[in-house]
Design a protein around this motif. Structure first.
Motif, PDB file in Angstrom:
ATOM      1  N   ARG A  94       0.055  -3.274   1.554  1.00 31.07           N
ATOM      2  CA  ARG A  94       0.047  -4.118   0.360  1.00 31.07           C
ATOM      3  C   ARG A  94      -0.251  -5.581   0.674  1.00 31.07           C
ATOM      4  N   HIS A 105      -7.887   5.775  -1.733  1.00 27.01           N
ATOM      5  CA  HIS A 105      -6.504   5.398  -2.028  1.00 27.01           C
ATOM      6  C   HIS A 105      -6.174   3.972  -1.605  1.00 27.01           C
ATOM      7  N   SER A 106      -5.602   3.240  -2.531  1.00 25.10           N
ATOM      8  CA  SER A 106      -4.940   1.972  -2.227  1.00 25.10           C
ATOM      9  C   SER A 106      -3.700   1.855  -3.105  1.00 25.10           C
ATOM     10  N   GLU A 107      -2.783   0.987  -2.698  1.00 27.54           N
ATOM     11  CA  GLU A 107      -1.571   0.763  -3.475  1.00 27.54           C
ATOM     12  C   GLU A 107      -1.900  -0.005  -4.758  1.00 27.54           C
ATOM     13  N   ASP A 108      -0.926  -0.077  -5.676  1.00 34.78           N
ATOM     14  CA  ASP A 108      -1.120  -0.820  -6.920  1.00 34.78           C
ATOM     15  C   ASP A 108      -1.537  -2.265  -6.623  1.00 34.78           C
ATOM     16  N   ASP A 109      -2.534  -2.747  -7.376  1.00 29.49           N
ATOM     17  CA  ASP A 109      -3.030  -4.122  -7.305  1.00 29.49           C
ATOM     18  C   ASP A 109      -3.796  -4.439  -6.018  1.00 29.49           C
ATOM     19  N   ASP A 169      -8.646   7.134  -6.374  1.00 31.79           N
ATOM     20  CA  ASP A 169      -7.223   6.780  -6.397  1.00 31.79           C
ATOM     21  C   ASP A 169      -7.001   5.331  -5.963  1.00 31.79           C
ATOM     22  N   GLY A 222      -5.660   1.626  -6.601  1.00 31.27           N
ATOM     23  CA  GLY A 222      -4.608   1.029  -7.419  1.00 31.27           C
ATOM     24  C   GLY A 222      -4.955  -0.335  -7.974  1.00 31.27           C
ATOM     25  N   ARG A 269      -6.547   4.018 -10.974  1.00 29.92           N
ATOM     26  CA  ARG A 269      -5.306   3.569 -11.585  1.00 29.92           C
ATOM     27  C   ARG A 269      -5.428   2.151 -12.147  1.00 29.92           C
ATOM     28  N   ALA A 270      -6.649   1.621 -12.162  1.00 28.15           N
ATOM     29  CA  ALA A 270      -6.926   0.296 -12.722  1.00 28.15           C
ATOM     30  C   ALA A 270      -8.412   0.249 -13.074  1.00 28.15           C
ATOM     31  N   ARG A 299      -1.930   1.599 -17.031  1.00 30.78           N
ATOM     32  CA  ARG A 299      -1.922   0.158 -16.781  1.00 30.78           C
ATOM     33  C   ARG A 299      -3.103  -0.554 -17.430  1.00 30.78           C
TER      34      ARG A 299
END
Length: 218
Positions: free
Chosen positions: A89, A111-115, A136, A138, A163-164, A195
């Motif tokens: 992050r 894949h990455s984390e949120d934001d 995926d 974030g 996710r964004a 989101r």
């Protein structure tokens, strides 16, 4: 005359600032590396080939090409792609800072984390992102909200299970920077979930809206 450099990924590619890339020589980096990038010693007309593997650290890229001789960073084999899959992050997956011209071809962002953005563009020009896959993510998959950008070409890429927002061009305030001469065509965006994410977002000062983009929702 550009050179072709083959970079071997163990877990992550890393070229420390000021180190030389030996022409045609594979470079292996152990799993303890916490940054990766292609820096000083690549230049106009060079082609960096990333072999099959996964990079688990964030990357920063500052190297550039020259008019008519872009720096090219791509998977060596589109059927066996190099992938970035940063689980942390503290940074974006790939930060592009004042690069021009540069081509990113046939890379996977998985894949990455949120934001946490997949590709964040800081004031770059003549940038081409083609044939890349995003899954995926974030943060924003391709984000250009920091510094003015010009001549960005995005085609045809695939973005799935986001996710964004998929793509964002221009500064949030609509005044401090501009994204001009955009070309966004033939991209597949499938499944932008919670989101408040959107497929493509253009700030007020972005020029040339996308043409030919397809958005699918599962």
């Amino acid at each position: 005359m550009g050179t072709v450099t083959s970079l071997q990924l163990a877990l992550c590619l890393s070229v420390p600032c000021g180190s030389a890339l030996a022409q045609g020589e594979p470079l292996r980096v152990d799993a303890s590396s916490d940054r990766c990038g292609v820096t000083h010693d690549t230049g106009p007309g060079d082609e960096v080939l990333l072999v099959l593997g996964r990079c688990l650290a964030p990357c920063g890229l500052r190297a550039s090409g020259a008019p008519g001789a872009p720096l090219v960073v791509r998977s060596r084999d589109p059927e066996e792609r190099s992938a970035l899959a940063y689980p942390g992050r503290c940074a974006n997956m790939l930060d592009l800072r004042m690069v021009s011209p540069l081509q990113l071809l046939d890379l996977d962002f998985d894949h990455s984390e949120d934001d946490i953005d997949a590709i964040k563009i800081h004031g770059s020009t003549d940038l081409r992102i083609e044939g890349c896959h995003f899954r995926d993510i974030g943060g924003v998959s391709i984000n250009a909200p920091s510094g003015s950008t010009q001549h960005l070409t995005v085609l045809p890429n695939e973005m799935r299970e986001l996710r964004a927002t998929g793509m964002y061009f221009g500064c949030h305030d609509g005044e401090s920077c501009r994204s001009t001469e955009l070309r966004i065509e033939g991209n597949l965006i499938s499944g932008v979930t919670p989101r408040g994410g959107r497929g493509v977002c253009l700030a007020a000062q972005a020029q040339f809206p996308p043409a030919g983009a397809r958005q699918q929702h599962s």
